[in-house]
Design an enzyme around this catalytic site. Structure first.
Site, PDB file in Angstrom:
ATOM      1  N   LYS A  41      28.471  10.707  69.146  1.00 37.04           N
ATOM      2  CA  LYS A  41      27.040  10.433  68.982  1.00 37.04           C
ATOM      3  C   LYS A  41      26.410   9.280  69.831  1.00 37.04           C
ATOM      4  O   LYS A  41      26.896   8.829  70.414  1.00 37.04           O
ATOM      5  CB  LYS A  41      27.027   9.963  67.435  1.00 37.04           C
ATOM      6  CG  LYS A  41      27.575   8.837  66.942  1.00 37.04           C
ATOM      7  CD  LYS A  41      27.603   8.845  65.491  1.00 37.04           C
ATOM      8  CE  LYS A  41      28.168   7.549  64.983  1.00 37.04           C
ATOM      9  NZ  LYS A  41      28.553   7.324  63.755  1.00 37.04           N
ATOM     10  N   TYR A  44      10.881 -19.349  80.106  1.00 38.74           N
ATOM     11  CA  TYR A  44       9.597 -19.201  79.081  1.00 38.74           C
ATOM     12  C   TYR A  44       9.824 -20.307  77.841  1.00 38.74           C
ATOM     13  O   TYR A  44      11.005 -20.357  77.500  1.00 38.74           O
ATOM     14  CB  TYR A  44       9.704 -17.675  78.262  1.00 38.74           C
ATOM     15  CG  TYR A  44       9.127 -16.967  79.425  1.00 38.74           C
ATOM     16  CD1 TYR A  44       7.770 -17.030  80.188  1.00 38.74           C
ATOM     17  CD2 TYR A  44       9.744 -15.639  79.490  1.00 38.74           C
ATOM     18  CE1 TYR A  44       7.207 -16.006  80.992  1.00 38.74           C
ATOM     19  CE2 TYR A  44       9.300 -14.703  80.345  1.00 38.74           C
ATOM     20  CZ  TYR A  44       7.864 -14.843  80.943  1.00 38.74           C
ATOM     21  OH  TYR A  44       7.377 -13.891  81.705  1.00 38.74           O
TER      22      TYR A  44
HETATM   23  C1  LIG Z   1      29.916   6.858  63.558  1.00 39.66           C
HETATM   24  C2  LIG Z   1      30.733   7.691  62.505  1.00 39.66           C
HETATM   25  C3  LIG Z   1      32.173   7.545  62.706  1.00 39.66           C
HETATM   26  C4  LIG Z   1      32.860   6.884  63.887  1.00 39.66           C
HETATM   27  O1  LIG Z   1      32.905   5.469  63.558  1.00 39.66           O
HETATM   28  P1  LIG Z   1      33.436   4.275  64.681  1.00 39.66           P
HETATM   29  O2  LIG Z   1      33.750   3.337  64.061  1.00 39.66           O
HETATM   30  O3  LIG Z   1      32.766   4.275  65.920  1.00 39.66           O
HETATM   31  O4  LIG Z   1      34.849   4.915  64.810  1.00 39.66           O
HETATM   32  C5  LIG Z   1      32.815   8.424  61.901  1.00 39.66           C
HETATM   33  N1  LIG Z   1      32.516   8.912  60.849  1.00 39.66           N
HETATM   34  C6  LIG Z   1      31.140   8.883  60.665  1.00 39.66           C
HETATM   35  C7  LIG Z   1      30.926   9.672  59.305  1.00 39.66           C
HETATM   36  C8  LIG Z   1      30.173   7.933  61.453  1.00 39.66           C
HETATM   37  O5  LIG Z   1      29.091   8.182  60.956  1.00 39.66           O
END
Ligand SMILES: *Cc1c(COP(=O)(O)O)cnc(C)c1O
Length: 401
Positions: free
Chosen positions: A70, A288
Site C-alpha cells: 500500500k 529562519y
Molecule cells: C499496513 C497493514 C499491514 C502491514 O503492516 P506492517 O506493520 O507494515 O507490516 C498489515 N495488515 C494490515 C491490515 C495493514 O493495514
C-alpha cells in the site's frame, strides 16, 4: 549498476583512501551520471527487498508470506517493488485503495491482490479479479449483491475486530456473529483476518488477548484461511502466524519490533550533496527565526533537501535543543537551526580530517542514520519517514529485474 559510480560522503581523496569497507558504510553507491546531476538521491535496493521477503517467508514457513505494498510500497515505488517481490516468490499482496489495487494488478497479473479499504466500486474489483477485505456490514452487503448479480460466489477476505477498534467486524457477540453469517451466504470467504494493536511491544498483554480472541472468532467462516500478523506480529512466534502473514514495513528494512532484530536488511538510503559550507562566527545565528546561535565558530553545511522532500521540520534544532542528525564521511552531524522547505543546515565542524567541503555527500537515511532513528528524532515513526520521502529526490533502483 556499472562500476562507474560515486560514493557519497566519501568526500576528498584523503577520505576515499580510507578503504572500500569504510566507504561502504558511509552511504549508497550512486551512479556517476546521477551524482553529477542530482542533489538529493533516494536509493532503493530491490535485491534487499527480495532477500527480506525470502528471509521472512523462511521464518514463517509453512505459513505463507504476503507483501503489503500500500501507499506506493511505503513510498518506495510499487511498480519497482512488486516485480521484485514477485521474483522472490511472493504471490499475495495487500493494498489499501482501489487505485493501488488496479496498479498492483498491472504489475502482477497473476497475483492475489487484497484491497484493505473494502468494496468501493464492485464492478472494478470484479473486472480485475481483486479481493476486497470486508470490514463492515455494508461492505458485505455490497459484495453479496455483486455476487448475486454476477451469478457466482466471489472471493473476499473478512476482517474481524479483536481489539484494535479501527476497521473490522464485531463478531464478539452471538448477534454480531449471526448478522455476519446471514449476510455472507453467497460470498466465498477465502481469508479471515485481524490486526494487532501492540505487536511492536512483545510483552504487551494486548498481544495474547488479541491472539486468544482471534482463535475464538476466526471460526466465523469454517475452513477459511486465517491471518493475524504483520511485520511485528510475525516476530511474536509461530502461534501468531496462522496461514498467512502480512508484512509491509519489515520488507523495506523496518525494525519496529521492540523484542529483537527482525531478520531484514537496509533497503533505503537517502543522500544529499552539500551545496555550501560556511564558517558561522560566534554569536551569529543560522536559519529562519534565528533559533540557533553559534556559541563557538562553527562550520555549517547547507544541504539541498528540506521539508518539501520529506525531511521533517520537527528535526529542527534551536540552540540547546536536540534535533535530527545526518552522517558526513560516516560521522554523525547535528542539524542546526530550522529545516526549511528546500534546505537543511548541519554542523560539520567535528568531522575528522580535512574540512568538509561543498560537493561531499551527506547521508540523511541509511546504515548510519536508520529510519527508526529519524522517526524517533522527528517525534514520529519510521513508517511515516518512508512514506513521506518526496518525489523531488532523484530515485535510483538497484538490483531490480
Ligand atoms: C499496513 C497493514 C499491514 C502491514 O503492516 P506492517 O506493520 O507494515 O507490516 C498489515 N495488515 C494490515 C491490515 C495493514 O493495514
Amino acid at each position: 549498476m556499472t562500476g562507474r559510480s560515486h560514493r557519497p560522503a566519501s568526500g576528498g581523496d584523503a577520505v576515499r583512501s580510507a578503504g572500500a569497507d569504510d566507504n561502504a558504510a558511509h552511504g549508497p553507491d550512486i551512479p556517476l551520471d546521477v551524482a553529477e546531476r542530482a542533489l538529493g538521491v533516494v536509493t532503493v535496493d530491490l535485491a534487499a527487498v527480495a532477500r527480506n521477503w525470502r528471509s521472512l517467508a523462511g521464518l514463517v514457513a509453512p505459513a505463507e508470506c504476503a507483501g503489503v505494498v500500500k501507499a506506493d510500497a511505503y513510498g518506495l515505488g510499487a511498480s519497482r517493488v512488486i516485480p521484485a517481490l514477485m521474483e522472490a516468490g511472493c504471490r499475495t499482496f495487500f493494498v489499501a485503495t482501489l487505485d493501488e489495487a488496479l496498479h498492483c494488478r498491472r504489475c502482477a497479473p497473476q497475483a492475489i491482490v487484497h484491497v484493505l479499504d473494502g468494496v468501493t466500486v464492485a464492478d472494478a474489483l470484479i473486472a480485475h479479479d481483486l479481493v476486497p477485505v470486508l470490514s463492515t456490514a455494508a461492505d458485505i452487503d455490497a459484495w453479496a449483491t455483486a455476487c448475486a448479480r454476477s451469478g457466482r460466489p466471489l472471493r473476499a477476505a473478512l476482517h474481524i475486530d479483536t481489539g484494535l477498534n479501527r476497521l473490522g467486524l464485531d463478531v464478539a457477540t452471538p448477534e454480531g456473529r449471526r448478522a455476519v453469517r446471514d449476510r455472507l451466504a453467497s460470498v466465498e470467504v477465502t481469508l479471515v483476518m485481524s490486526h494487532l494493536a501492540c505487536a511492536d511491544e512483545p510483552d504487551h498483554p494486548m498481544n495474547a488477548e488479541q491472539l486468544q480472541r482471534f482463535v475464538a472468532r476466526r471460526g466465523i467462516v469454517p475452513g477459511a484461511r486465517a491471518s493475524l500478523a504483520a511485520s511485528d506480529g510475525l516476530m511474536l512466534g509461530a502461534a501468531y502466524h496462522f496461514d498467512l502473514v502480512r508484512p509491509g514495513y519489515a520488507l523495506y528494512g523496518g525494525q519496529a519490533f521492540g523484542g529483537g532484530r527482525t531478520p531484514v536488511e537496509t533497503v533505503v538510503e537517502v543522500a544529499a550533496k552539500i551545496l555550501q559550507v560556511r564558517t558561522v562566527p560566534i554569536g551569529e545565528s543560522v536559519g529562519y527565526g534565528a533559533s540557533w546561535t553559534a556559541s563557538t565558530p562553527r562550520r555549517v553545511a547547507t544541504l539541498p533537501a528540506g521539508y518539501a522532500d520529506g525531511v521533517f521540520r520537527h528535526l529542527s534544532a534551536a540552540s540547546g535543543q536536540v534535533g535530527g542528525v545526518v552522517a558526513v564521511r560516516g560521522r554523525r552531524c547535528p542539524i542546526v537551526g530550522r529545516v526549511s522547505m528546500d534546505l537543511t543546515t548541519v554542523d560539520v565542524t567535528d568531522v575528522p580530517g580535512s574540512p568538509v567541503e561543498a560537493g561531499e555527500w551527506a547521508e540523511l537515511i541509511g546504515r548510519s542514520v536508520t529510519i527508526e532513528e529519524v522517526g524517533r528524532r522527528a517525534g514520529t515513526i519510521g513508517y511515516e519517514v518512508l512514506t513521506r520521502l518526496s518525489r523531488r529526490f532523484h530515485r535510483v533502483y538497484r538490483g531490480g529485474a
